[in-house]
Design a protein around this motif. Structure first.
Motif, PDB file in Angstrom:
ATOM      1  N   GLU A  78       0.833  -1.206   0.000  1.00  7.19           N
ATOM      2  CA  GLU A  78       0.000   0.000   0.000  1.00  7.19           C
ATOM      3  C   GLU A  78       0.869   1.258   0.000  1.00  7.19           C
ATOM      4  OE1 GLU A  78      -3.565   2.058   2.647  1.00  7.19           O
ATOM      5  OE2 GLU A  78      -2.483   0.300   3.391  1.00  7.19           O
ATOM      6  N   HIS A  87      -5.564   0.458  -7.828  1.00  8.57           N
ATOM      7  CA  HIS A  87      -5.364   0.854  -6.433  1.00  8.57           C
ATOM      8  C   HIS A  87      -6.631   0.620  -5.615  1.00  8.57           C
ATOM      9  CE1 HIS A  87      -3.821   2.991  -2.994  1.00  8.57           C
ATOM     10  NE2 HIS A  87      -4.853   3.815  -3.019  1.00  8.57           N
ATOM     11  N   THR A  93       0.907   3.993  -2.855  1.00 13.46           N
ATOM     12  CA  THR A  93       0.663   5.402  -2.524  1.00 13.46           C
ATOM     13  C   THR A  93       1.748   6.295  -3.139  1.00 13.46           C
ATOM     14  OG1 THR A  93      -0.398   4.710  -0.462  1.00 13.46           O
ATOM     15  CG2 THR A  93       0.259   7.002  -0.636  1.00 13.46           C
ATOM     16  N   GLN A 104      -6.858  -3.095  -4.926  1.00  9.82           N
ATOM     17  CA  GLN A 104      -5.915  -3.480  -3.874  1.00  9.82           C
ATOM     18  C   GLN A 104      -6.355  -2.974  -2.513  1.00  9.82           C
ATOM     19  OE1 GLN A 104      -2.125  -2.086  -5.177  1.00  9.82           O
ATOM     20  NE2 GLN A 104      -1.892  -3.662  -6.773  1.00  9.82           N
ATOM     21  N   ARG A 105      -6.954  -1.769  -2.501  1.00  8.13           N
ATOM     22  CA  ARG A 105      -7.448  -1.251  -1.216  1.00  8.13           C
ATOM     23  C   ARG A 105      -8.588  -2.112  -0.676  1.00  8.13           C
ATOM     24  NH1 ARG A 105      -8.808   4.986  -1.109  1.00  8.13           N
ATOM     25  NH2 ARG A 105      -6.518   4.981  -1.347  1.00  8.13           N
TER      26      ARG A 105
END
Length: 336
Positions: free
Chosen positions: A131, A237, A135, A240-241
């Motif tokens: 993560e 993203h 980011t 994945q979050r």
């Protein structure tokens, strides 16, 4: 007369052999045991003599009945106490074995859950690292996007300036044409030259305008592609979050399961304490049984002493019909 070799000793041996086998020592059976030798009259006579020589049991007296009753009572009390203690010990051993097996199973399960919890913690750390990397990548893409937006703004400003220049040139061209129309009569050659010069400039400016428009369209396509890449990476993203959130939920569920297992372990520990208390209670009961048995033996010894005193009193009284056993023949219960 008896035949040679048949005597009272042989008849007694044959009779004892028949009695040992559980058979009735009749005349025919004894004669068969002797190998079918000897007369039945002689064998019958020897059997009567042997029967008359056997000691007859005396009549049972009152003391013997009391003694037999006391001995039976002592044996029964001892057997009951021993059976109760044996049953309690067996039950305690079974409970202890079952508890040890359950404790081993719970210990193995607890170790497995600890390993799973550690694996989930490691996976959670890896997810956090991923993560953080994503980011950073998103921040870089956002910086690139801002740079491209600034470039687009600059290009749009340049195109606007070029359009203003073209508009200004067109206005000048119009003015020039009007001027040429007014001065046509004066200098046609000069007008033609000016017209050619202005047309060349217009063509050059139009060509520059087309080139700038093509460049603007190319930049817009690049910007569109960057937008698409940014949207795709944003979607990745987001996926994945969501996966990270699902993993966090699993970790929370494992924490809850771990708490439930700790509660179950506490209950097992409480049960162990309860079983230990029960074992202590059983030991105390066994100790009380032993104390009661010792007390019974003391009571029996006291009763035996009282009977001995009664025997002594009865021995002093003459009685022609009842025969008493001497007090020394009474059996005294063994000491503790």
């Amino acid at each position: 007369m008896a035949r040679s070799g048949i005597n009272k000793a042989l008849v007694q041996t044959a009779r004892d052999a028949l009695l040992a086998r559980g058979e009735a020592p009749s005349i025919d059976a004894v004669r068969a045991e002797l190998g079918h030798t000897g007369s039945k009259t002689t064998i019958n006579r020897y059997l009567r003599e042997l029967a008359s020589e056997e000691p007859r049991p005396p009549a049972v007296s009152l003391n013997e009945e009391v003694q037999a009753y006391i001995e039976g009572l002592v044996q029964r009390l001892a057997a009951d106490a021993q059976e109760a203690v044996s049953a309690d010990r067996a039950r305690l051993e079974r409970q202890k074995l079952a508890y040890e097996q359950q404790r081993q199973v719970d210990s193995a399960r607890h170790d497995e859950l600890k390993k799973n919890h550690q694996l989930l913690l490691d996976e959670r750390l890896e997810a956090r690292e991923r993560e953080h990397s994503l980011t950073s990548c998103v921040q870089q893409l956002e910086g690139e996007r801002q740079r491209l937006l600034a470039t687009e703004s600059h290009l749009q400003q340049a195109a606007h300036d070029r359009a203003e220049q073209i508009q200004s040139l067109e206005e000048k061209y119009q003015q020039a044409r009007e001027s040429l129309a007014h001065y046509r009569e004066h200098t046609r050659q000069q007008r033609d030259a000016d017209i050619q010069r202005h047309e060349g400039q217009v063509q050059q400016l139009q060509h520059e305008q087309r080139r700038l428009q093509e460049l603007l369209m190319s930049k817009q396509e690049e910007l569109t592609q960057l937008y698409r890449d940014l949207e795709r990476r944003s979607a990745e993203h987001q996926v994945q979050r969501l996966a990270l959130q699902a993993e966090q939920k699993q970790v929370q569920q494992l924490h809850t399961s771990h708490a439930q297992l700790n509660a179950a372990l506490s209950q097992l520990q409480q049960r162990e304490q309860h079983l230990q208390l029960e074992a202590t209670s059983l030991r105390e009961r066994a100790h009380r049984y032993l104390l009661d048995r010792r007390q019974d033996r003391r009571n029996l010894r006291g009763l035996a002493q009282q009977l001995h005193q009664v025997h002594q009193l009865l021995a002093r009284l003459p009685s022609p019909t009842v025969s008493f056993r001497p007090a020394s023949d009474l059996k005294t219960p063994p000491p503790d």
